[in-house]
Design an enzyme around this catalytic site. Sequence first.
Site, mmCIF file in Angstrom:
data_model
loop_
_atom_site.group_PDB
_atom_site.id
_atom_site.type_symbol
_atom_site.label_atom_id
_atom_site.label_comp_id
_atom_site.label_asym_id
_atom_site.label_seq_id
_atom_site.Cartn_x
_atom_site.Cartn_y
_atom_site.Cartn_z
ATOM 1 N N TYR A 83 0.792 -0.946 -0.409
ATOM 2 C CA TYR A 83 0.146 -0.257 0.639
ATOM 3 C C TYR A 83 0.623 1.511 0.284
ATOM 4 O O TYR A 83 1.227 1.696 0.845
ATOM 5 C CB TYR A 83 -0.959 0.053 0.962
ATOM 6 C CG TYR A 83 -1.820 -1.190 1.316
ATOM 7 C CD1 TYR A 83 -2.071 -1.529 0.082
ATOM 8 C CD2 TYR A 83 -2.525 -1.436 2.389
ATOM 9 C CE1 TYR A 83 -3.554 -3.190 0.237
ATOM 10 C CE2 TYR A 83 -3.573 -2.218 2.575
ATOM 11 C CZ TYR A 83 -3.615 -3.269 1.817
ATOM 12 O OH TYR A 83 -4.544 -4.649 1.763
ATOM 13 N N PRO A 101 -16.306 -5.456 2.623
ATOM 14 C CA PRO A 101 -16.931 -5.375 3.707
ATOM 15 C C PRO A 101 -18.266 -4.738 2.727
ATOM 16 O O PRO A 101 -19.352 -5.386 3.198
ATOM 17 C CB PRO A 101 -17.383 -5.388 4.562
ATOM 18 C CG PRO A 101 -15.790 -4.050 4.519
ATOM 19 C CD PRO A 101 -14.689 -4.421 3.540
#
Length: 272
Positions: free
Chosen positions: A51, A196
């Site tokens: 990242y 999610p």
Amino acid sequence: MHTLVLGGDLPVHRLGFGAMRLPANDPAAAHALARRAADLGVTFFDTADSYDLGRNEELLAEALHPYPDGVVVATKAGQCHPGDEWIPLGRPEYLRQQAELSLRRLRVERIDLFQLHRVDPAVPLADQVGALRRLQDEGKVRHVGLSEVSAAQITEAERITPIVSVQNRYNLADRRSEDVLAHCERHGIAFLPWLPIAPSLRADSPVAEVARRLGVTPAQVALAWLLRRSEVMLPIPGTSSPQHLEENVDAVGVELSDEDFARLAAQEHVRL
């Protein structure tokens, strides 16, 4: 019910924080967001070496180190991100190198949870997990997890070292990992659904309808459904918005009726 224990010795709040979207171009905002998450009771932070080329790990350390008691920072290696592509890279020497870099960036002597970001099809899985096991034996990694794997791959990996977490994509609109979730439930493995909250929830979706009736956001309903779906579920929603962070954390207090939960569960693919 709001706590999950990783590996038998790491209790964490069941609503984690996915740090991928911390704004690398605005360190002050990134630091404030991570600190606010900790202030709100978040104790599980998920990052990765890939990242922002490691900058994401540095931002978390700058914001939170020395880490408050109970805070777990999990990181991953095994996937590089040169430009727009995500490329699995699981050579044992590379995984070791990245673990050493993560230790330095996170300012820790041991990584509490180190996850294989992707299985590299060019390298035997046993070699990839074996590299993580050696890091454990050296005291540099506490627990090992996997990401985007099948139940069979979890079983193969566990012949080498205990697997305490699995991070697969899972949300109301994408439940292709149901069999993996079932495996995790049977074996007491934490299931970390990435993404999610399915993107672009439509105003006429069942999720949005339930949210309007309860006076909450669709994202909160989606997270509440996941938390009720399984006791091993540990969602890690990510955001760069302080408002969305607070809404996500508040999802633990959203109570779905049996009827609403069953209705959403019955949707094979929730309309988005």
